[in-house]
Design an enzyme around this catalytic site. Structure first.
Site, PDB file in Angstrom:
ATOM      1  N   HIS A 103       0.857  -1.195   0.000  1.00  0.00           N
ATOM      2  CA  HIS A 103       0.000   0.000   0.000  1.00  0.00           C
ATOM      3  C   HIS A 103       0.893   1.245   0.000  1.00  0.00           C
ATOM      4  CE1 HIS A 103      -2.901   3.016   1.145  1.00  0.00           C
ATOM      5  NE2 HIS A 103      -3.826   2.169   0.744  1.00  0.00           N
ATOM      6  N   GLU A 172      -3.880   1.874  -7.521  1.00  0.00           N
ATOM      7  CA  GLU A 172      -4.212   2.958  -6.578  1.00  0.00           C
ATOM      8  C   GLU A 172      -3.288   4.135  -6.790  1.00  0.00           C
ATOM      9  OE1 GLU A 172      -6.436   2.039  -2.467  1.00  0.00           O
ATOM     10  OE2 GLU A 172      -4.310   2.380  -2.348  1.00  0.00           O
TER      11      GLU A 172
HETATM   12  P1  13P Z   1      -9.556   6.379   0.080  1.00  0.00           P
HETATM   13  O1  13P Z   1     -10.704   5.558  -0.433  1.00  0.00           O
HETATM   14  O2  13P Z   1      -9.810   6.999   1.409  1.00  0.00           O
HETATM   15  O3  13P Z   1      -9.059   7.322  -0.958  1.00  0.00           O
HETATM   16  O4  13P Z   1      -8.359   5.352   0.331  1.00  0.00           O
HETATM   17  C1  13P Z   1      -7.966   4.547  -0.705  1.00  0.00           C
HETATM   18  C2  13P Z   1      -7.023   3.558  -0.171  1.00  0.00           C
HETATM   19  O5  13P Z   1      -5.907   3.889   0.149  1.00  0.00           O
HETATM   20  C3  13P Z   1      -7.516   2.177  -0.030  1.00  0.00           C
HETATM   21  O6  13P Z   1      -6.474   1.290   0.160  1.00  0.00           O
END
Ligand code: 13P
Length: 256
Positions: A103, A172
């Site tokens: 992450h 992401e």
């Molecule tokens: P948000 O949905 O708060 O932008 O976070 C995304 C995230 O990092 C999920 O792993």
């Protein structure tokens, strides 16, 4: 159509198991109300200290069907002297089936190295946990494609095609995560472009075609439909909106 996968990454929230229970109860009530019409599976990734409690709640409710337990992290080794860490075998014993790897908050805020992420990925696979591997650029500038390709190579270093095939890739983009300064959700067109770059690079380097992709970054009830309607996006990784119980149920309403 395959069921979409909705992964709730609670990060370092909520503060108590009682609050976690409230989120799960509201989701449970919603699932009960829609019966067989559920078009998604759920993965809840609470902080380590709540894994056991959340696992128990999932087992004893409507959530037992199609809801799974996920961890936010895993130790690089299966046992021994590693202060503060939680091993794959420990997670397995708690009923964990998924684990988030790489992450961006661990990569950038906690300085987790590429080498460490690669070891954690191997640890997840060794323990037969399904890795949810986060890949994403810090900014969408002229070199974002090279950035993604480089991240793929370090993250999946020395893994076989079979092993990579067991992973779920969460695209992401760091700049789209709701808690980062100036964050805004990506467009589905951008997300599809990035997913296609990742898919092509994995195919080129490791000969892998059939991977599942999630999108993550400011997903909420206003925008989930934009992402989930795309067949190349197999689900979403939701942060902030997944710990706000009313909003999370609103998110789910858009999938059924
Ligand atoms: P948000 O949905 O708060 O932008 O976070 C995304 C995230 O990092 C999920 O792993």
């Amino acid at each position: 159509m395959d069921k979409k996968l909705i992964v709730a990454n609670w990060k370092m929230l909520p503060n108590t198991l009682a609050e976690a229970q409230e989120i799960l109860e509201l989701v449970n009530d919603y699932l009960e109300s829609i019966g067989e019409k559920k078009e998604f599976s759920l993965v809840f990734c609470p902080p380590f200290v709540f894994l056991e409690g959340v696992g128990r709640i999932l087992k004893n409710s409507h959530l037992a069907h199609g809801s799974f337990l996920g961890a936010q992290d895993i130790a690089i080794d299966d046992g021994g002297a590693l202060t503060g860490e939680v091993s794959g075998p420990m997670l397995r014993k708690l009923g964990v089936e998924y684990v988030i790897i790489g992450h961006s908050e661990r990569r950038w805020k906690l300085a987790e190295s590429d080498e460490m992420i690669n070891k954690k990925l191997k640890s997840a696979l060794r323990n037969e946990l399904i890795p949810i591997v986060c890949i994403g650029e810090k900014s969408r500038d002229s070199s974002f494609k090279e950035f993604l390709e480089q991240q793929i190579e370090t993250t999946f270093k020395d893994l076989s095609s079979d092993e990579i095939g067991k992973c779920i890739i969460a695209y992401e983009p760091v700049w789209a995560i709701s808690t980062n300064p100036g964050a805004k959700p990506d467009t589905s067109a951008n997300a599809l472009e990035s997913i296609s770059i990742i898919r092509e690079h994995l195919n080129l380097k490791f000969k892998i075609k059939n991977l599942k992709f999630l999108y993550g970054g400011s997903v909420n009830s206003q925008n989930i439909s934009d992402f989930i309607k795309e067949k190349e996006i197999n689900g979403v990784l939701v942060g902030g909106a997944s710990v706000n119980k009313e909003e999370f149920v609103r998110v789910l309403r858009h999938i059924t």
